[in-house]
Write an enzyme that holds these catalytic residues in place. Structure first.
Site, PDB file in Angstrom:
ATOM      1  N   GLY A 124       0.823  -1.200   0.000  1.00 43.16           N
ATOM      2  CA  GLY A 124       0.000   0.000   0.000  1.00 43.16           C
ATOM      3  C   GLY A 124       0.859   1.252   0.000  1.00 43.16           C
ATOM      4  O   GLY A 124       2.063   1.212   0.273  1.00 43.16           O
ATOM      5  N   CYS A 125       0.219   2.372  -0.296  1.00 41.04           N
ATOM      6  CA  CYS A 125       0.970   3.619  -0.425  1.00 41.04           C
ATOM      7  C   CYS A 125       1.451   4.126   0.937  1.00 41.04           C
ATOM      8  O   CYS A 125       2.644   4.409   1.117  1.00 41.04           O
ATOM      9  CB  CYS A 125       0.126   4.667  -1.131  1.00 41.04           C
ATOM     10  SG  CYS A 125      -1.529   4.888  -0.438  1.00 41.04           S
ATOM     11  N   PHE A 126       0.553   4.219   1.892  1.00 38.17           N
ATOM     12  CA  PHE A 126       0.967   4.677   3.226  1.00 38.17           C
ATOM     13  C   PHE A 126       1.983   3.707   3.837  1.00 38.17           C
ATOM     14  O   PHE A 126       2.894   4.120   4.559  1.00 38.17           O
ATOM     15  CB  PHE A 126      -0.246   4.764   4.161  1.00 38.17           C
ATOM     16  CG  PHE A 126      -1.190   5.888   3.880  1.00 38.17           C
ATOM     17  CD1 PHE A 126      -0.766   7.202   3.919  1.00 38.17           C
ATOM     18  CD2 PHE A 126      -2.524   5.640   3.587  1.00 38.17           C
ATOM     19  CE1 PHE A 126      -1.651   8.254   3.684  1.00 38.17           C
ATOM     20  CE2 PHE A 126      -3.415   6.681   3.353  1.00 38.17           C
ATOM     21  CZ  PHE A 126      -2.983   7.995   3.398  1.00 38.17           C
TER      22      PHE A 126
END
Lengths: 345, 345, 345, 345
Positions: free
Chosen positions: D148-150
């Site tokens: 995921g990005c975070f």
């Protein structure tokens, strides 16, 4: 490898040019010169820029010219002409991004720029770098006067219509909207974030210099003097120009005639995208790319043509076209190093 | 105290109207009605809104009318006309914010809106609520058709020029740029943040409905049919309209004539600010206020007039003008509850 | 009518203050003084501002004080203290918006501001203008040191938690995000539109002056020295502060205890809105209003409290609180002239 | 040439992936598949995209797999796992951009995603595609669960600190701010331009799924369970994540220790840029590039570390890392097709 240098590398156009040249497969950057920041690393101003490790050099003409095949000047007008006169002593190609080498007629230049040109003859010897229209001349030129951003958008759109005598010269309106990078990196209250954000305004109505640049070129196409209304506006965005152009159609001219004129002129031009009738582009379709996209509507109630054209002011309107011109001058494929598409997101 | 209700209180225009009415010293809000959100507190949709404690009610015409002196309808066109027909049975004043009661000519309405009007006679009986132009009629009207946002900006600007025969009718171009609230609260991919931010586009070129609304009113001023080019564009801002209007001047018309026409028409109008020649307004000067600000340039090279006018599309272009009309209908000072100035920051 | 003047009326805080005072039903503005723009009309800088017709005056202390009941100073720190020393000679009330009169301890002030205070005794005599916490003292004060924007948001949120010994002092993190008006109207490359738009950054990590202002006040509540992590960030918006505050709960402390502490402290405070557990505010809920809205979540996995608070940095964080303090000083209803709600759109 | 296809090519991550693959010198795109838009040209959705001439195909697994060496799935979780189970029957590599193949522990997955995983064994066989940490495993994997990005931003930053036991596990706060593309292309009132512009908010406090993904990976580094506070916020920008991370230093740990841990872990990683102490990155330094840039401050008053890290959520946080993983899986230079730098302007 083409050895290239930039004088005035830290303004917005210069910075984009440095980015393009760094990724260009046929170019080696020799000098990035800057009056204000000589001695600093490029990355101090623009972190994570592909040229971040370059140390900015002083503007030493001889040193730069001896190391370079081509020098780009991205300097204020007036200063640029003085610099180009010096660069011209060397066996190099020159692409000047200022207004100083875009005109045939120095009287016109001096009227709109309010300065005396130091070498009208050199100005006349330069080729106007609107790549799609003057490709043959650009190939063999020593000095290219790279067009302005608004003018690139305006001239490409209007030229075939005027050349084919499709529109009434007395009725041309070019209502243009530009992102803030077009105003440059210099500080002014008008460019403070809190002034621009959520705002919009027209400026320099009926007296923006680009008016004269457009008029000179389309007058050549018309074989007579053509004058236009040109109104620039400031968008609360960083990049991009959208021009909405209005003109009454000459009697009997149809949408097909319009499209035919565009196709004949630009069909093989890799950076011109013709949407045809009833389809018009958005700013984001072109931001990040060297393309100009154009589409139009004919309002039959008024027998009037409305055209919408978009470019990225920093690419096709400045640094991208400068690289395109370099490609032409050095007989490379015109699109080399310029094959990025729009940043939709 | 005027007892006022809003039907369609949760759209953007309705929400602004609720805010204005809540702070209006002469108004008591009775019902905020909503088809979609009846039963919810207003503050669930709009936290920290001055009406946040109001419970949204159903659209029960009888109940609302019996409690109200005035009802505002902020509904989609077509639905609005059906609602107003019912409201008209009661002894109340009505201000309708849709397009359904703005026209004299139902054929024109039906051509541009592509629906049949359920009561052309009621439409004809309504007064067009452009406060500055129709004040006397508004005073005694039962139904006011509140003008569109683009039309308010366009008509106020063009009316005195046409009434005084100063511009060539064949050359009028109205290039308009609007914030996104003008498109309403409904969901569509085109209004997703990632589509709008850093973007700009023209839309509905040569076929936006407001064209017909402007043309009907200025044709009355001209005593002949006048057709214009109207091109709306979508700005990446929430609020505001800036219109750039072009027209060729009639022979001999001067900047002084232009200014005189504006001054004679609008000198005593509290919400019209005339900047005069060579000074034009910015969007932010007017966002948050009910004012229209206008200034102009005469391009002597072309004998062409370029006017820039700005309004807040949700205030003078919708909810603000609705309140202004209510003030006129109830014989209050026209500016009551509308004395906010622009939100510069 | 209270006769009020502003010294430093053209910065962002001064401009908002002028707007608020102009609409305040109990205030008459006497002088808007400005070092840089004396002699100009306010409307030249801020067109369509409610004070646009005011001519900015020079900073002539005697003339201003003799005409005024209260003088607001919105000047850079250091300059402000010198000015307030002069103002203090007259029988007027003073609200100072700089950092110069916010501290009890001049050593702390001098450490963080890196300047010597010209009158520590006057500083000590001033009352800290956090209206909700020091209302009784503000009523009778001559000089109010109006709090900083980040500090207002931070102290209001933390004070009741610390006063009631609910959180672990060693674990407080205040991660704050502010709009650009917080940085003021001065020019710098970092505030150029093209630098801020689509950007976000932290700045002055672990050394922003507001850290010391927050720490001094919450240490008083704690009866011991409390130190916090405070990290400001710059949002690409004009207005508003959102603070995300983290702290470990003391053993056994529940969400109910947190809410109880907030309610006891702020229940009758008109500008404090308590959302309670599991509901947190957005920036837009508060921009345009003088409110602080706060809500919180307890993360039971970590026994940690996460609070989100929002204010408008120019209103509750500067000009709005200054007017609130004036209302308290002159025994008016605290909300007079401040009853605007959030600008949702 | 690697033959590559994308299933789910029209979402924001899929669109960026298509752009990257089109320009990748070692890749030939075979299919861009889409459930919603099969049969349409890609350019109808994304004009001037480099894939604009591609016709979107149906999701026909067999056809796609037989033509491809690698298939990327950019689908909602739950749907993705079902699709990958089918893809797994073929002799191809798979990079899945959903959350479905990122976990070792299906209980953890099912707790946070609230769905049952259809094949926990396949999930366990997948390699977590955080390129810098799991390069050796990625090389030989068949299925990569792209992070995921975070989580990419959080894990890269925290991993070396935890692995080297430099910070107190009980005090970790990850306050993250993301552009709107992170929320995807789906319509919702919360993503309407007028909701997001000039706004800022926290969301899913203490319950965002990425919390569990980060915790699983850093717990492995710690050899014990580590729990963190993770608070995502929505920035009014299209792209980019900036994470501000707080943790108390273990006794005796210095800034040099921190920097040493980063350098040892990431010194040869082409996409990780270490600014060191007292220098922190801005969002724009990384938007448009596949880099993560990180810098930190030690607040000696509190013995606390504050780190700021930035990535482009669509590149290093999604499509860029997916390409990086493909490069690793096919033994290409890791940076191939990813050498764009930040779009400063």
């Amino acid at each position: 490898m083409i050895k290239a240098s930039i004088i005035g590398a830290t303004g917005y156009a210069g910075t984009e040019l440095a980015r393009l040249l760094k990724h260009h497969p046929g170019v080696e950057i020799k000098y990035l010169a800057s009056k204000s920041y000589a001695g600093k690393e490029f990355g101090e101003l623009y972190p994570n820029h592909s040229c971040e490790d370059f140390v900015l050099s002083n503007i030493e003409i001889e040193k730069i010219c001896k190391a370079s095949d081509i020098v780009f000047t991205a300097l204020p007008h007036g200063i640029s002409s003085e610099t180009v006169i010096q660069l011209n002593e060397y066996d190099i190609k020159i692409v000047d991004l200022s207004g100083d080498f875009r005109y045939n007629d120095e009287v016109l230049y001096e009227k709109w720029y309010k300065v005396k040109h130091p070498s009208p003859s050199l100005m006349k010897s330069a080729v106007y770098g609107l790549s799609e229209l003057y490709k043959e001349n650009i190939k063999t030129s020593k000095i290219v006067g790279n067009p302005g951003c608004f003018t690139t958008c305006g001239i490409i759109t209007l030229y075939p219509l005027i050349e084919n005598d499709l529109i009434d010269h007395e009725t041309i309106v070019y209502d243009a909207k530009s992102g803030v990078t077009g105003a440059g990196r210099g500080l002014s209250n008008a460019l403070h974030f809190c002034e621009v954000e959520s705002n919009f305004k027209a400026y320099k109505i009926a007296n923006h210099r680009h008016t004269s640049e457009i008029e000179e070129k389309i007058s050549i196409a018309a074989n007579e003097s053509v004058y236009i209304s040109f109104t620039p506006h400031l968008l609360p965005t960083k990049r991009g120009i959208l021009g909405t152009i209005y003109a009454n159609l000459k009697d009997g001219v149809t949408a097909e005639d319009i499209q035919k004129a565009f196709v004949e002129k630009y069909n093989n031009q890799p950076f011109i995208k013709l949407l045809g009738e009833n389809k018009t582009p958005e700013l984001k379709h072109v931001v990040g790319s060297n393309s100009l996209i154009t589409g139009f509507v004919v309002d039959k109630r008024l027998n009037r043509l409305i055209i919408v054209s978009v470019i990225d002011n920093l690419l096709k309107g400045a640094a991208g076209q400068a690289v395109q011109n370099m490609n032409i001058m050095f007989d490379l494929d015109e699109t080399t190093g310029l094959n990025t598409d729009g940043w939709y997101l």
